[in-house]
Design a protein around this motif. Structure first.
Motif, PDB file in Angstrom:
ATOM      1  N   PHE A  83       0.831  -1.206   0.000  1.00 21.63           N
ATOM      2  CA  PHE A  83       0.000   0.000   0.000  1.00 21.63           C
ATOM      3  C   PHE A  83       0.864   1.254   0.000  1.00 21.63           C
ATOM      4  N   ASN A  84       1.861   1.301   0.863  1.00 22.33           N
ATOM      5  CA  ASN A  84       2.715   2.490   0.966  1.00 22.33           C
ATOM      6  C   ASN A  84       3.483   2.768  -0.320  1.00 22.33           C
ATOM      7  N   ILE A  85       4.013   1.729  -0.936  1.00 22.32           N
ATOM      8  CA  ILE A  85       4.742   1.901  -2.203  1.00 22.32           C
ATOM      9  C   ILE A  85       3.782   2.364  -3.298  1.00 22.32           C
ATOM     10  N   GLN A  86       2.594   1.770  -3.351  1.00 22.96           N
ATOM     11  CA  GLN A  86       1.593   2.180  -4.349  1.00 22.96           C
ATOM     12  C   GLN A  86       1.232   3.650  -4.181  1.00 22.96           C
ATOM     13  N   GLN A  87       0.998   4.077  -2.957  1.00 18.54           N
ATOM     14  CA  GLN A  87       0.612   5.464  -2.709  1.00 18.54           C
ATOM     15  C   GLN A  87       1.713   6.433  -3.147  1.00 18.54           C
ATOM     16  N   LYS A  88       2.953   6.101  -2.820  1.00 19.71           N
ATOM     17  CA  LYS A  88       4.078   6.948  -3.229  1.00 19.71           C
ATOM     18  C   LYS A  88       4.192   6.988  -4.755  1.00 19.71           C
ATOM     19  N   LEU A  89       4.072   5.830  -5.386  1.00 17.15           N
ATOM     20  CA  LEU A  89       4.157   5.749  -6.840  1.00 17.15           C
ATOM     21  C   LEU A  89       3.044   6.565  -7.501  1.00 17.15           C
ATOM     22  N   ILE A  90       1.837   6.448  -7.006  1.00 16.74           N
ATOM     23  CA  ILE A  90       0.701   7.197  -7.564  1.00 16.74           C
ATOM     24  C   ILE A  90       0.955   8.696  -7.463  1.00 16.74           C
ATOM     25  N   LYS A  91       1.454   9.154  -6.330  1.00 21.47           N
ATOM     26  CA  LYS A  91       1.766  10.580  -6.170  1.00 21.47           C
ATOM     27  C   LYS A  91       2.870  11.017  -7.126  1.00 21.47           C
ATOM     28  N   ASP A  92       3.882  10.166  -7.303  1.00 22.43           N
ATOM     29  CA  ASP A  92       4.972  10.473  -8.234  1.00 22.43           C
ATOM     30  C   ASP A  92       4.454  10.568  -9.672  1.00 22.43           C
ATOM     31  N   ILE A  93       3.620   9.632 -10.052  1.00 19.27           N
ATOM     32  CA  ILE A  93       3.050   9.630 -11.415  1.00 19.27           C
ATOM     33  C   ILE A  93       2.255  10.915 -11.642  1.00 19.27           C
ATOM     34  N   ALA A  94       1.429  11.283 -10.668  1.00 16.08           N
ATOM     35  CA  ALA A  94       0.580  12.473 -10.795  1.00 16.08           C
ATOM     36  C   ALA A  94       1.400  13.747 -10.935  1.00 16.08           C
ATOM     37  N   GLN A  95       2.595  13.752 -10.370  1.00 15.17           N
ATOM     38  CA  GLN A  95       3.479  14.920 -10.491  1.00 15.17           C
ATOM     39  C   GLN A  95       4.093  15.015 -11.883  1.00 15.17           C
ATOM     40  N   LYS A  96       4.254  13.860 -12.545  1.00 14.39           N
ATOM     41  CA  LYS A  96       4.996  13.807 -13.806  1.00 14.39           C
ATOM     42  C   LYS A  96       4.150  13.981 -15.054  1.00 14.39           C
ATOM     43  N   PRO A  98      -0.085  13.724 -17.080  1.00 18.35           N
ATOM     44  CA  PRO A  98      -1.522  13.470 -17.056  1.00 18.35           C
ATOM     45  C   PRO A  98      -1.765  11.973 -17.261  1.00 18.35           C
ATOM     46  N   CYS A  99      -2.765  11.427 -16.593  1.00 17.76           N
ATOM     47  CA  CYS A  99      -3.017   9.992 -16.725  1.00 17.76           C
ATOM     48  C   CYS A  99      -4.359   9.594 -16.139  1.00 17.76           C
ATOM     49  N   VAL A 100      -4.699   8.344 -16.372  1.00 17.53           N
ATOM     50  CA  VAL A 100      -5.854   7.701 -15.757  1.00 17.53           C
ATOM     51  C   VAL A 100      -5.298   6.582 -14.888  1.00 17.53           C
ATOM     52  N   ILE A 101      -5.741   6.536 -13.626  1.00 17.51           N
ATOM     53  CA  ILE A 101      -5.289   5.504 -12.690  1.00 17.51           C
ATOM     54  C   ILE A 101      -6.509   4.749 -12.188  1.00 17.51           C
ATOM     55  N   VAL A 102      -6.469   3.427 -12.315  1.00 18.86           N
ATOM     56  CA  VAL A 102      -7.585   2.589 -11.873  1.00 18.86           C
ATOM     57  C   VAL A 102      -7.231   1.905 -10.562  1.00 18.86           C
ATOM     58  N   GLY A 103      -8.126   2.033  -9.590  1.00 24.75           N
ATOM     59  CA  GLY A 103      -7.994   1.329  -8.322  1.00 24.75           C
ATOM     60  C   GLY A 103      -6.848   1.811  -7.465  1.00 24.75           C
ATOM     61  N   ARG A 104      -6.387   0.926  -6.569  1.00 26.47           N
ATOM     62  CA  ARG A 104      -5.230   1.151  -5.707  1.00 26.47           C
ATOM     63  C   ARG A 104      -5.399   2.340  -4.766  1.00 26.47           C
ATOM     64  N   CYS A 105      -6.642   2.706  -4.451  1.00 24.45           N
ATOM     65  CA  CYS A 105      -6.936   3.850  -3.571  1.00 24.45           C
ATOM     66  C   CYS A 105      -6.294   5.131  -4.100  1.00 24.45           C
ATOM     67  N   ALA A 106      -6.212   5.250  -5.418  1.00 24.83           N
ATOM     68  CA  ALA A 106      -5.573   6.421  -6.027  1.00 24.83           C
ATOM     69  C   ALA A 106      -6.300   7.709  -5.657  1.00 24.83           C
ATOM     70  N   ASP A 107      -7.620   7.652  -5.528  1.00 24.22           N
ATOM     71  CA  ASP A 107      -8.373   8.845  -5.132  1.00 24.22           C
ATOM     72  C   ASP A 107      -7.916   9.342  -3.769  1.00 24.22           C
ATOM     73  N   TYR A 108      -7.616   8.419  -2.883  1.00 24.69           N
ATOM     74  CA  TYR A 108      -7.138   8.756  -1.539  1.00 24.69           C
ATOM     75  C   TYR A 108      -5.726   9.349  -1.611  1.00 24.69           C
ATOM     76  N   ALA A 109      -4.859   8.719  -2.381  1.00 27.59           N
ATOM     77  CA  ALA A 109      -3.483   9.200  -2.517  1.00 27.59           C
ATOM     78  C   ALA A 109      -3.440  10.619  -3.060  1.00 27.59           C
ATOM     79  N   LEU A 110      -4.388  10.947  -3.925  1.00 26.30           N
ATOM     80  CA  LEU A 110      -4.389  12.246  -4.600  1.00 26.30           C
ATOM     81  C   LEU A 110      -5.496  13.173  -4.096  1.00 26.30           C
TER      82      LEU A 110
END
Length: 169
Positions: A83-96, A98-110
């Motif tokens: 979970f922690n690695i996924q959350q960090k990765l999702i935040k990193d992707i969002a910084q870099k 535009p994208c679509v992210i499915v699942g992985r609590c991405a709404d929470y991470a962002l």
């Protein structure tokens, strides 16, 4: 305001992954689902199947079963590490990008990202059953059982890590 990131949470069998792929393709932006699983598996040195499975199961809820969950020397479970690695990765992707992210609590991470649109995809149970039955070549009864089970697992996982079950009401 134009959104640069779209997160999609979904009921099992609702077509959320397909919808996400279509949105990304039409917008000409990256689509993240299995790419996140691949990255986490590589970082932890474990199989993608383990990451995919752990990403749908909340760690045990009772104190008794909690004692049997594998933990590292710091007391962090494999599920927590994923979970922690996924959350960090999702935040990193969002910084870099535009994208679509499915699942992985991405709404929470962002949740604090003003350029993010969070979507929850629902579908009629009958439609979900037919879609899963056809896609997996199983009976409609098995498909219904899978929908109920997966939704319960996703809801439990989401609530465990975010302390919020509002999507799953």
């Amino acid at each position: 305001m134009s959104f640069k990131i779209i997160t999609i949470s979904r009921e099992f069998g609702s077509g959320g992954r397909f919808i996400g792929e279509q949105i990304a393709q039409k917008c000409g932006i990256e689509f993240y689902d299995k790419k996140i699983i691949e990255h986490v598996a590589k970082e932890l040195g474990i199989s993608e199947q383990i990451v995919a499975n752990q990403g749908e199961y909340a760690p045990a809820g009772s104190i008794f079963s909690y004692a049997f969950v594998g933990r590292d020397i710091t007391g962090v479970s494999l599920s927590d590490q994923i979970f922690n690695i996924q959350q960090k990765l999702i935040k990193d992707i969002a910084q870099k990008e535009p994208c679509v992210i499915v699942g992985r609590c991405a709404d929470y991470a962002l949740s604090d990202n003003p350029n993010c649109l969070n979507v929850f995809i629902r579908s009629d149970m009958e439609d979900r059953i037919k879609r899963i039955s056809k896609r997996l070549d199983i009976t409609e009864n098995k498909a219904k059982d899978m929908c109920i089970k997966k939704d319960k697992q996703r809801s439990s996982y989401y609530n465990y890590y975010t302390n919020n079950s509002s999507f799953w009401q």
